[in-house]
Design a protein around this motif. Structure first.
Motif, PDB file in Angstrom:
ATOM      1  N   ASP B 120      -4.445   4.365   4.859  1.00 31.70           N
ATOM      2  CA  ASP B 120      -3.070   4.158   5.308  1.00 31.70           C
ATOM      3  C   ASP B 120      -2.386   5.506   5.558  1.00 31.70           C
ATOM      4  O   ASP B 120      -1.727   5.707   6.587  1.00 31.70           O
ATOM      5  N   HIS B 121      -2.588   6.438   4.630  1.00 34.11           N
ATOM      6  CA  HIS B 121      -2.008   7.773   4.750  1.00 34.11           C
ATOM      7  C   HIS B 121      -2.583   8.484   5.980  1.00 34.11           C
ATOM      8  O   HIS B 121      -1.858   9.082   6.777  1.00 34.11           O
ATOM      9  N   TYR B 122      -3.893   8.387   6.149  1.00 38.55           N
ATOM     10  CA  TYR B 122      -4.554   9.097   7.259  1.00 38.55           C
ATOM     11  C   TYR B 122      -4.167   8.503   8.618  1.00 38.55           C
ATOM     12  O   TYR B 122      -3.843   9.230   9.550  1.00 38.55           O
ATOM     13  N   LEU B 123      -4.171   7.169   8.693  1.00 36.09           N
ATOM     14  CA  LEU B 123      -3.876   6.523   9.988  1.00 36.09           C
ATOM     15  C   LEU B 123      -2.413   6.717  10.399  1.00 36.09           C
ATOM     16  O   LEU B 123      -2.101   6.720  11.591  1.00 36.09           O
ATOM     17  N   SER B 124      -1.541   6.903   9.406  1.00 35.83           N
ATOM     18  CA  SER B 124      -0.133   7.113   9.773  1.00 35.83           C
ATOM     19  C   SER B 124       0.052   8.492  10.412  1.00 35.83           C
ATOM     20  O   SER B 124       1.035   8.731  11.093  1.00 35.83           O
ATOM     21  N   ARG B 125      -0.902   9.403  10.180  1.00 37.16           N
ATOM     22  CA  ARG B 125      -0.811  10.755  10.744  1.00 37.16           C
ATOM     23  C   ARG B 125      -1.789  10.986  11.888  1.00 37.16           C
ATOM     24  O   ARG B 125      -1.646  11.948  12.641  1.00 37.16           O
ATOM     25  N   ASN B 126      -2.825  10.154  11.983  1.00 36.52           N
ATOM     26  CA  ASN B 126      -3.843  10.325  13.030  1.00 36.52           C
ATOM     27  C   ASN B 126      -4.049   8.982  13.724  1.00 36.52           C
ATOM     28  O   ASN B 126      -4.752   8.122  13.210  1.00 36.52           O
ATOM     29  N   ARG B 127      -3.441   8.845  14.896  1.00 39.76           N
ATOM     30  CA  ARG B 127      -3.425   7.537  15.549  1.00 39.76           C
ATOM     31  C   ARG B 127      -4.769   7.159  16.177  1.00 39.76           C
ATOM     32  O   ARG B 127      -5.061   5.979  16.349  1.00 39.76           O
ATOM     33  N   SER B 128      -5.560   8.147  16.576  1.00 36.10           N
ATOM     34  CA  SER B 128      -6.856   7.777  17.188  1.00 36.10           C
ATOM     35  C   SER B 128      -7.998   8.535  16.514  1.00 36.10           C
ATOM     36  O   SER B 128      -8.566   9.458  17.086  1.00 36.10           O
ATOM     37  N   PRO B 129      -8.340   8.149  15.289  1.00 31.33           N
ATOM     38  CA  PRO B 129      -9.409   8.846  14.569  1.00 31.33           C
ATOM     39  C   PRO B 129     -10.788   8.492  15.114  1.00 31.33           C
ATOM     40  O   PRO B 129     -10.990   7.397  15.638  1.00 31.33           O
ATOM     41  N   THR B 130     -11.714   9.443  14.971  1.00 32.23           N
ATOM     42  CA  THR B 130     -13.100   9.171  15.351  1.00 32.23           C
ATOM     43  C   THR B 130     -13.829   8.594  14.138  1.00 32.23           C
ATOM     44  O   THR B 130     -13.339   8.698  13.006  1.00 32.23           O
ATOM     45  N   GLU B 131     -14.999   8.031  14.399  1.00 33.56           N
ATOM     46  CA  GLU B 131     -15.784   7.493  13.287  1.00 33.56           C
ATOM     47  C   GLU B 131     -16.143   8.612  12.310  1.00 33.56           C
ATOM     48  O   GLU B 131     -16.119   8.422  11.087  1.00 33.56           O
ATOM     49  N   ALA B 132     -16.453   9.809  12.859  1.00 27.03           N
ATOM     50  CA  ALA B 132     -16.825  10.937  11.983  1.00 27.03           C
ATOM     51  C   ALA B 132     -15.674  11.303  11.052  1.00 27.03           C
ATOM     52  O   ALA B 132     -15.892  11.605   9.874  1.00 27.03           O
ATOM     53  N   GLU B 133     -14.443  11.271  11.568  1.00 29.41           N
ATOM     54  CA  GLU B 133     -13.284  11.602  10.725  1.00 29.41           C
ATOM     55  C   GLU B 133     -13.084  10.573   9.616  1.00 29.41           C
ATOM     56  O   GLU B 133     -12.764  10.915   8.480  1.00 29.41           O
ATOM     57  N   ILE B 134     -13.275   9.301   9.969  1.00 28.37           N
ATOM     58  CA  ILE B 134     -13.151   8.240   8.958  1.00 28.37           C
ATOM     59  C   ILE B 134     -14.223   8.418   7.879  1.00 28.37           C
ATOM     60  O   ILE B 134     -13.956   8.295   6.682  1.00 28.37           O
ATOM     61  N   ARG B 135     -15.450   8.727   8.316  1.00 28.82           N
ATOM     62  CA  ARG B 135     -16.533   8.939   7.347  1.00 28.82           C
ATOM     63  C   ARG B 135     -16.218  10.116   6.429  1.00 28.82           C
ATOM     64  O   ARG B 135     -16.472  10.068   5.226  1.00 28.82           O
ATOM     65  N   ASP B 136     -15.661  11.187   7.011  1.00 35.73           N
ATOM     66  CA  ASP B 136     -15.311  12.358   6.201  1.00 35.73           C
ATOM     67  C   ASP B 136     -14.248  11.976   5.158  1.00 35.73           C
ATOM     68  O   ASP B 136     -14.355  12.348   3.990  1.00 35.73           O
ATOM     69  N   LEU B 137     -13.255  11.207   5.591  1.00 37.13           N
ATOM     70  CA  LEU B 137     -12.199  10.772   4.673  1.00 37.13           C
ATOM     71  C   LEU B 137     -12.789   9.916   3.551  1.00 37.13           C
ATOM     72  O   LEU B 137     -12.449  10.071   2.383  1.00 37.13           O
ATOM     73  N   LEU B 138     -13.715   9.013   3.927  1.00 43.38           N
ATOM     74  CA  LEU B 138     -14.289   8.088   2.942  1.00 43.38           C
ATOM     75  C   LEU B 138     -15.247   8.796   1.986  1.00 43.38           C
ATOM     76  O   LEU B 138     -15.623   8.227   0.954  1.00 43.38           O
ATOM     77  N   SER B 139     -15.638  10.040   2.302  1.00 42.12           N
ATOM     78  CA  SER B 139     -16.518  10.774   1.377  1.00 42.12           C
ATOM     79  C   SER B 139     -15.804  11.003   0.045  1.00 42.12           C
ATOM     80  O   SER B 139     -16.447  11.261  -0.968  1.00 42.12           O
ATOM     81  N   GLY B 140     -14.489  10.862   0.039  1.00 39.08           N
ATOM     82  CA  GLY B 140     -13.738  11.001  -1.209  1.00 39.08           C
ATOM     83  C   GLY B 140     -13.622   9.704  -1.998  1.00 39.08           C
ATOM     84  O   GLY B 140     -12.819   9.617  -2.926  1.00 39.08           O
ATOM     85  N   HIS B 141     -14.387   8.701  -1.620  1.00 41.17           N
ATOM     86  CA  HIS B 141     -14.342   7.411  -2.338  1.00 41.17           C
ATOM     87  C   HIS B 141     -15.745   6.886  -2.560  1.00 41.17           C
ATOM     88  O   HIS B 141     -16.605   7.026  -1.691  1.00 41.17           O
TER      89      HIS B 141
END
Lengths: 271, 172
Positions: B120-141
């Motif tokens: 939610d935090h990431y999507l509110s700041r990055n409207r068109s994320p790539t799959e790689a960016e989402i994967r990088d974010l999810l590396s923290g979970h």
């Protein structure tokens, strides 16, 4: 997994911090982003009587370019430095290494200086400080001093900081017109490095710094080496680091990584 | 300078999902425990308690935060968002939550609160994320059920939906 009991002091001036450290000495710890210290407290590997929170001190939250150096205050979070618009130009090695520090969810809180104070041998920021030859600014109620990166790290999770001293900030030199490279191997991106390497081209040749193998990040300066001379230098360095087996990797694998990544990075910066 | 004594409880006030709340905490009380035990906001889950698993991730003053690596005393006066603040009303789910439901992006749900807050935090700041960016974010979970693929799918779908709904609004 709960911290032991301690007093909590919310500092409003640097004087508050220094006074607290002077009074409690080794029983006080400075709390900044908490991404290393809080985990140590939860696991009860640290049992301080007093925590001194420095994150409401605006004066410690500055990133300033002063001549040929960038001064980074104790309260600067990793995400703040990553978002600093001049980072790629002023500190290209930091721009390469910082995305490897933890995860977005920990860089948002963790500080640069906190990572240095924690001095994990696998951590990227200590490695970067050593590779660039930066300085650490220490301050107690009685005195101020500057310690060179190579003298700051005293052993695994040990530094030259005295019990009554606050790491007020660090200074990293701005090195223009050279090439840098950084790479690390970990189980997953964001995990602690099994081996992390940073290389830079120097006027005399090349510098390689390695983290995750010896107790402290370690660097070597070499003249411009090629072919088997480079292999020999890397091999000797890999053994000098005194790698040990642990749950993540064997000593031999670590030496292999030092030789392989070291060669790749040196070729990359010298090409 | 404020010095809170170890053996006393001290008042901590925060704005939790837009509502002012106040409760007592010892200096050593973790923010995760403060939210769950003192406030009763049990949407935030507690996993490893050393900052690795990401289950307790919340947003403090606009910053992604592991609530298990934060003291309640540190956030006195701060604005906090937790998973309880994501749904627009009690009987409706937010766009991201709906995408999670459609894509089976959760099974046991233990890790979900933290992942939702990060996304939610990431999507509110990055409207068109790539799959790689989402994967990088999810590396923290850490998620031990889904294998992550449906989570990534849900995140990308929610991002697309948020982007198109924004476009429609701006066209109108």
């Amino acid at each position: 997994m709960k911290p032991p009991a301690f007093d909590y002091l919310r500092a409003e001036t640097v004087g508050d911090v220094l006074e607290g450290l002077a009074q409690e000495g080794g029983n006080a710890r400075v709390l900044a982003g908490g991404q290393s210290l809080m985990a140590m407290l939860n696991m009860r590997l640290a049992k301080p009587k007093l925590l001194i929170d420095i994150m409401r001190l605006e004066e410690l939250r500055k990133i300033e370019q002063k001549g040929d150096a960038v001064v980074i205050g104790a309260g600067v979070r990793q995400a703040d430095l990553l978002a600093w618009p001049d980072l790629a130009e002023a500190l290209p090695l930091v721009a390469l290494a910082l995305p490897w520090v933890g995860h977005m969810q920990t860089r948002s809180r963790g500080t640069i200086c906190g990572s240095l104070a924690h001095a994990d041998p696998s951590a990227e920021m200590p490695l970067t400080l050593v590779a660039l030859g930066g300085e650490v600014f220490l301050r107690s109620a009685k005195r101020r001093r500057r310690v060179l990166a190579k003298d700051f790290f005293a052993g695994m999770m040990l530094t030259a900081r005295g019990d009554d001293e606050l790491i007020e900030g660090i200074s990293l030199p701005v090195v223009k017109g050279t090439r840098f490279a950084f790479r690390e191997v970990a189980r997953r991106h964001g995990d602690f490095a099994i081996v992390a390497c940073a290389a830079m081209k120097t006027s005399a040749g090349v510098r390689l710094a390695v983290g995750g193998v010896a107790d402290v990040p370690t660097m070597r300066d070499w003249p411009r080496l090629e072919g088997s001379a480079l292999d020999d230098a890397l091999n000797a360095f890999a053994y000098e680091l005194g790698a040990r087996d642990d749950v993540h990797a064997t000593a031999r694998y670590r030496r292999d990584l030092v030789r392989m990544i070291g060669r790749d990075l040196i070729c990359e910066v010298l090409q | 300078m404020t010095r809170l004594k170890a053996d006393h409880r001290h008042s901590v006030r925060v704005t939790l999902n837009g509502k002012l709340v106040q409760a007592e905490a010892e200096p050593r009380t973790l923010l995760s425990d403060f939210l769950r035990h003192q406030i009763g906001a049990t949407g935030t889950h507690v996993g490893c308690e050393h900052g690795v698993c990401g289950a307790c991730t919340i947003v403090v003053d606009g910053t992604l935060t592991r609530s298990c690596l934060t003291l309640a005393a540190q956030v006195d006066g701060c604005e906090i968002r937790t998973v309880e603040g994501l749904a627009p009303s009690a009987d409706r789910l937010g766009v991201l939550q709906q995408a999670f439901r459609r894509n089976h992006a959760l099974q046991c749900g233990f890790c979900t609160a933290g992942i939702l807050m990060s996304l939610d935090h990431y999507l509110s700041r990055n409207r068109s994320p790539t799959e790689a960016e989402i994967r990088d974010l999810l590396s923290g979970h850490l998620c031990r059920c889904t294998g992550y693929t449906p989570i990534i799918q849900a995140a990308l779908e929610a991002a697309a939906q948020l982007a198109s709904s924004k476009k429609e609004t701006s066209d109108a």
